[in-house]
Design a protein around this motif. Structure first.
Motif, PDB file in Angstrom:
ATOM      1  N   LYS A 166       4.141  12.605   7.635  1.00 15.24           N
ATOM      2  CA  LYS A 166       4.655  13.227   6.405  1.00 15.24           C
ATOM      3  C   LYS A 166       6.156  13.057   6.266  1.00 15.24           C
ATOM      4  CE  LYS A 166       1.071  16.714   5.588  1.00 15.24           C
ATOM      5  NZ  LYS A 166       0.745  18.161   5.590  1.00 15.24           N
ATOM      6  N   VAL A 167       6.843  12.923   7.396  1.00 11.05           N
ATOM      7  CA  VAL A 167       8.296  12.733   7.323  1.00 11.05           C
ATOM      8  C   VAL A 167       8.682  11.268   7.537  1.00 11.05           C
ATOM      9  CG1 VAL A 167       8.819  15.106   7.962  1.00 11.05           C
ATOM     10  CG2 VAL A 167       8.590  13.374   9.761  1.00 11.05           C
ATOM     11  N   PRO A 214      -2.603   6.770   8.196  1.00  9.93           N
ATOM     12  CA  PRO A 214      -1.866   6.493   6.955  1.00  9.93           C
ATOM     13  C   PRO A 214      -0.922   7.641   6.605  1.00  9.93           C
ATOM     14  CG  PRO A 214      -4.200   6.022   6.696  1.00  9.93           C
ATOM     15  CD  PRO A 214      -4.055   6.772   7.980  1.00  9.93           C
ATOM     16  N   GLY A 215       0.183   7.285   5.978  1.00  2.99           N
ATOM     17  CA  GLY A 215       1.127   8.288   5.529  1.00  2.99           C
ATOM     18  C   GLY A 215       0.682   8.932   4.222  1.00  2.99           C
ATOM     19  N   PRO A 216       1.556   9.721   3.599  1.00  5.83           N
ATOM     20  CA  PRO A 216       1.220  10.377   2.328  1.00  5.83           C
ATOM     21  C   PRO A 216       0.741   9.377   1.292  1.00  5.83           C
ATOM     22  CG  PRO A 216       3.279  11.227   3.201  1.00  5.83           C
ATOM     23  CD  PRO A 216       2.903  10.060   4.064  1.00  5.83           C
ATOM     24  N   ALA A 217      -0.314   9.748   0.589  1.00  6.34           N
ATOM     25  CA  ALA A 217      -0.910   8.906  -0.470  1.00  6.34           C
ATOM     26  C   ALA A 217      -1.371   7.557   0.065  1.00  6.34           C
ATOM     27  CB  ALA A 217       0.092   8.698  -1.618  1.00  6.34           C
ATOM     28  N   GLY A 218      -1.718   7.547   1.375  1.00  7.00           N
ATOM     29  CA  GLY A 218      -2.239   6.321   1.966  1.00  7.00           C
ATOM     30  C   GLY A 218      -1.174   5.303   2.312  1.00  7.00           C
ATOM     31  N   VAL A 219       0.097   5.675   2.221  1.00  8.42           N
ATOM     32  CA  VAL A 219       1.170   4.734   2.520  1.00  8.42           C
ATOM     33  C   VAL A 219       1.336   4.640   4.019  1.00  8.42           C
ATOM     34  CG1 VAL A 219       3.616   4.259   2.290  1.00  8.42           C
ATOM     35  CG2 VAL A 219       2.364   5.253   0.370  1.00  8.42           C
TER      36      VAL A 219
END
Length: 224
Positions: A166-167, A214-219
């Motif tokens: 998330k960060v 995966p990061g936020p929104a799949g990034v």
């Protein structure tokens, strides 16, 4: 038990090449049961079992991936969490990471990681700490090998890793199909058949996958 972890590691583990990552040598135990008894294993006490004394499948696979894809860590600040022997941390340092932090709750693991880094001619900052209730600090890449071996550990570890992505940290996990890995929330990057000690795994080879959270929104980062 020794009150000098480094001396204990030197006394009961010998330096040898890692089967799936022969570029790296670790202090490894020849016989797991005897060492487990020496470290008051089987969770009979507060002393954790000697995860640091063996090259587990998840760590071997993740170290192999990092060495084969140095761009994952090159120039970045890396955290090797639940580091055990420090195998993955050493691989990250060899692959050009700007700074490598190896963290484990076991002081003997910290001693092993420091000795193993020195044996391989790299620098790793080894810490004895439980970070799972907190965050990854300034780490840009978080690496975890073979840590999803119990439900309690998996729950705490996954919460930590979700906070890390998330960060903005990239999170990679090496896992030989342990029961508590949340596969549906991860995406596979690579897979290997990794040689392991039969005394530990009851088999000679473990099929092991490298996963990315995966990061936020799949990034997330690219497979490299």
């Amino acid at each position: 038990m020794s009150d000098n972890p480094a001396a204990f590691v030197r006394a009961y583990a010998r330096l040898a090449a890692v089967p799936f990552v022969p570029e790296i040598s670790l202090h490894q135990a020849d016989e797991p049961i005897g060492l487990w008894e020496l470290t008051e294993g089987e969770f009979r006490s507060e002393q954790p079992p000697p995860f640091w004394a063996f090259a587990w499948a998840g760590g071997q696979a993740l170290a192999r991936y990092v060495l084969d894809h140095p761009e994952v860590v090159a120039g970045r600040r890396v955290l090797d969490l639940a580091s055990g022997s420090g195998l993955v941390a050493v691989a990250a340092a060899r692959s050009g990471a700007a700074h490598v932090r190896s963290v484990d709750v076991d002081p003997f693991a910290g001693a092993a990681a420091t000795l193993n880094a020195a044996a391989n001619g790299v620098t790793v900052v080894a810490e004895t700490a439980d970070l799972l209730g907190g965050d990854a600090g300034d780490a840009e890449v978080v690496l975890v090998g073979d840590a999803f071996y119990s439900q309690a550990m998996a729950d705490r570890m996954f919460g930590f890793l979700r906070r890390a992505v998330k960060v903005g940290a990239r999170v990679l996990v090496g896992d030989p199909d342990r029961a508590f890995l949340p596969r549906k929330l991860l995406r596979p990057l690579a897979a290997y058949d990794v040689p392991v000690p039969p005394a530990l795994e009851s088999v000679r080879v473990k099929h092991t996958t490298i996963w990315e959270l995966p990061g936020p929104a799949g990034v997330g980062g690219t497979a490299g």
